[in-house]
Design an enzyme around this catalytic site. Structure first.
Site, PDB file in Angstrom:
ATOM      1  CG  ASP A  72      29.360   9.690  -6.508  1.00  0.00           C
ATOM      2  OD1 ASP A  72      30.008  10.554  -5.894  1.00  0.00           O
ATOM      3  OD2 ASP A  72      28.360   9.955  -7.183  1.00  0.00           O
ATOM      4  CB  CYS A 120      29.616  14.840  -8.497  1.00  0.00           C
ATOM      5  SG  CYS A 120      29.364  13.989  -6.939  1.00  0.00           S
ATOM      6  CG  HIS A 142      25.893  15.001 -11.191  1.00  0.00           C
ATOM      7  ND1 HIS A 142      26.568  15.034  -9.994  1.00  0.00           N
ATOM      8  CD2 HIS A 142      25.007  16.041 -11.151  1.00  0.00           C
ATOM      9  CE1 HIS A 142      26.120  16.026  -9.257  1.00  0.00           C
ATOM     10  NE2 HIS A 142      25.170  16.651  -9.939  1.00  0.00           N
ATOM     11  CG  HIS A 187      26.640  10.501  -3.564  1.00  0.00           C
ATOM     12  ND1 HIS A 187      25.553  10.977  -2.871  1.00  0.00           N
ATOM     13  CD2 HIS A 187      27.260  11.602  -4.081  1.00  0.00           C
ATOM     14  CE1 HIS A 187      25.504  12.285  -2.964  1.00  0.00           C
ATOM     15  NE2 HIS A 187      26.545  12.700  -3.694  1.00  0.00           N
TER      16      HIS A 187
END
Length: 537
Positions: free
Chosen positions: A41, A79, A135, A227
């Site tokens: 990420d 994302c 997500h 992230h």
């Protein structure tokens, strides 16, 4: 050719017209390959050792060096869009997810009518497992990973959260716990362990408890790292004492922890008998965020933009099955291509009604056949494009941008600076003329997007604008519902989780409750009989 776009809200798409020159030999394997997809990420293009970073990534560098580095690999700038395209092989303009990320409080998720990558691999006989960040929405039970093709799921449903406590706030008074095992909060699994370490251990546990000789395995390991928030065990920070910029130092330490995790996973694949018949794919979901320690240098821009720094990602393929090991692939590859390619590798089927935007390039990869023909032609455009619309299109060596592509600076490495990025300027900063909304670059000759050629080649601009208009006509309506107050974790035992129930959900819940009531009644009746017998005796 590839295209990304965002009409006013956020509309993204991506199309590839070149083959991916990774060749895999199947002569030495006796069954379908195991597939391990590692998605990280917010890792910046520069934030890997083999791209010249000061961050040490020996495990990642070694895997990439022994595999095929994807040096023209593109993803989406955020994302959820990238993840939706990986899971469906379709642009988000064709799933309605073209408006930013899926928010925790929105009654929205990856549309249920879309067949997912794990569902197709499961049909092909795979055992499918997900560890890490989802997500892709969770407002109702049918949106959860275990309802979208994964046999097991361990990880988080939201886009970010605390690396140790696994709590996340989605607004004032909207805070909750976000760690799941299957479809239940994983309270018993939570021991305050750092996320990267915890997810790796879970993935290794899956490998240890599966027989690689009996059934092919698909493991989707979607790390939360790197992230924000910038959190990392102190022992990794010790390695980067020489970096005075605190954000960059923490970020570098997080990447090192991630690299160690990749090493441990690789060792487990070898230890448990998977490695010789495994294809490993490594990918970032978007470019790095300089404000949170990441670096895309010398590419321009950052996460959430359509400059190269936002959409060109770190990626490679590693496998003993590769014929051309130790090479670089400079052909265009996009995240939508993984769906048809991996399903083909797994000997699955690709029906026409899947309406894929990614391409199955397996025959071109394995046998050297010509690549499949791509959709459309220059004559298919209908009218000119409104350059107020935020969009990006790449055809061969040309890249066109319209609208406002996002933060446009080249951000040099911050390793040796203690200044906050927001308070300093540098020589690379360029201010475009007010009202400018169109750029054309030759990405092969000018990969850093320094020389705008739109005035020099108006005929190229016109053709590409027509092509954008053509693709925009295929877009479906945006799915971006308003915030739903029922999503508040306070109404769900302090946990982020499904809150919406449609008629089917209510019927299922009623059936389950009736069954539990029936079982409870039988148990009470048995206890009464038992007590009567005891009294008699």
């Amino acid at each position: 050719m590839l295209v990304l776009w965002v009409p006013v809200g956020l509309l993204l798409g991506f199309i590839i017209s070149q083959t991916w020159s990774v060749h895999v030999s199947w002569e030495n394997r006796g069954s379908q390959p195991h597939i391990v997809f590692i998605l990280v990420d917010d890792q910046g293009f520069r934030d890997v050792g083999y791209h010249g970073s000061e961050i040490k990534t020996p495990a990642i560098d070694r895997l990439a060096a022994q595999g095929v580095k994807l040096e023209n690999y593109y993803v989406q700038p955020l994302c959820s869009p990238s993840r939706s395209q990986l899971m469906t092989g379709r642009y988000q303009i064709h799933t309605g997810l073209q408006h930013s990320i899926i928010r925790a409080t929105q009654p929205n998720c990856l549309p249920l009518e879309n067949v997912t990558l794990p569902q197709k691999l499961k049909q092909a006989g795979y055992s499918t497992h997900m560890v890490g960040k989802w997500h892709l929405g969770f407002y109702k039970r049918g949106c959860l990973p275990t309802q979208r093709g994964f046999d097991t799921f361990f990880g988080s449903l939201l886009g970010s959260g605390d690396y140790y406590s696994h709590y996340k706030c989605g607004g004032t008074g909207m805070c909750g716990y976000d760690l799941y095992e299957g479809e239940q909060a994983a309270w018993d699994q939570d021991r305050g362990m750092y996320s990267t370490v915890m997810l790796t251990r879970k993935a290794i546990s899956i490998l240890a408890n599966h027989d690689p000789q009996q059934q092919p395995l698909f493991l989707y390991l979607a790390y939360q790292a790197v992230h924000s928030p910038l959190q990392v065990p102190a022992r990794y920070l010790e390695r980067y004492k020489g970096i005075p910029n605190l954000s960059r130092r923490k970020y570098a330490a997080m990447v090192s922890c991630l690299d160690e995790a990749v090493h441990n996973l690789t060792m487990a694949l070898k230890r448990y008998g998977y490695y010789d018949n495994t294809v490993i794919v490594y990918s970032s979901d978007n470019g790095g965020q300089p404000f949170a320690g990441g670096s895309n240098w010398p590419l321009r821009g950052s996460k959430a933009t359509y400059w190269e720094g936002g959409i060109r990602a770190v990626g490679f393929v590693h496998s003993p099955l590769l014929v051309n090991k130790g090479t670089k692939c400079r052909s265009l590859v996009h995240i939508t291509d993984w769906f048809p390619t991996l399903v083909t590798l797994g000997e699955g089927t690709l029906e026409e009604d899947l309406n894929l935007d990614g391409y199955d390039v397996w025959e071109a990869i394995s046998e050297g056949h010509p690549s499949p023909p791509k959709n459309g032609s220059w004559k298919a455009g209908y009218g000119l494009w409104n350059t107020a619309v935020q969009a990006a299109l790449r055809v061969g060596h040309w890249k066109l941008l319209t609208g406002v592509p996002g933060y446009s600076d080249w951000v040099p490495p911050q390793t040796f600076s203690t200044q906050r990025l927001t308070n300093r300027y540098h020589n690379e900063r360029i201010r475009w003329d007010r009202g400018k909304s169109l750029w054309l670059f030759n990405i092969i000759a000018d990969p850093y997007e320094r020389v705008d050629l739109s005035q020099r080649y108006p005929h190229i601009v016109k053709k590409m604008l027509l092509r954008l208009a053509h693709y925009n006509k295929t877009a479906v309506p945006v799915r971006y519902p308003a915030k739903d107050l029922r999503s508040n974790p306070q109404f769900n035992g302090g946990v982020w989780g499904p809150w919406y129930k449609d008629e089917k959900d209510r019927q299922d819940e009623k059936h389950i409750n009736n069954h539990l009531t029936e079982l409870s009644s039988k148990k009470r009746w048995k206890n009464k009989l038992k007590n009567r017998k005891l009294k008699r005796s």
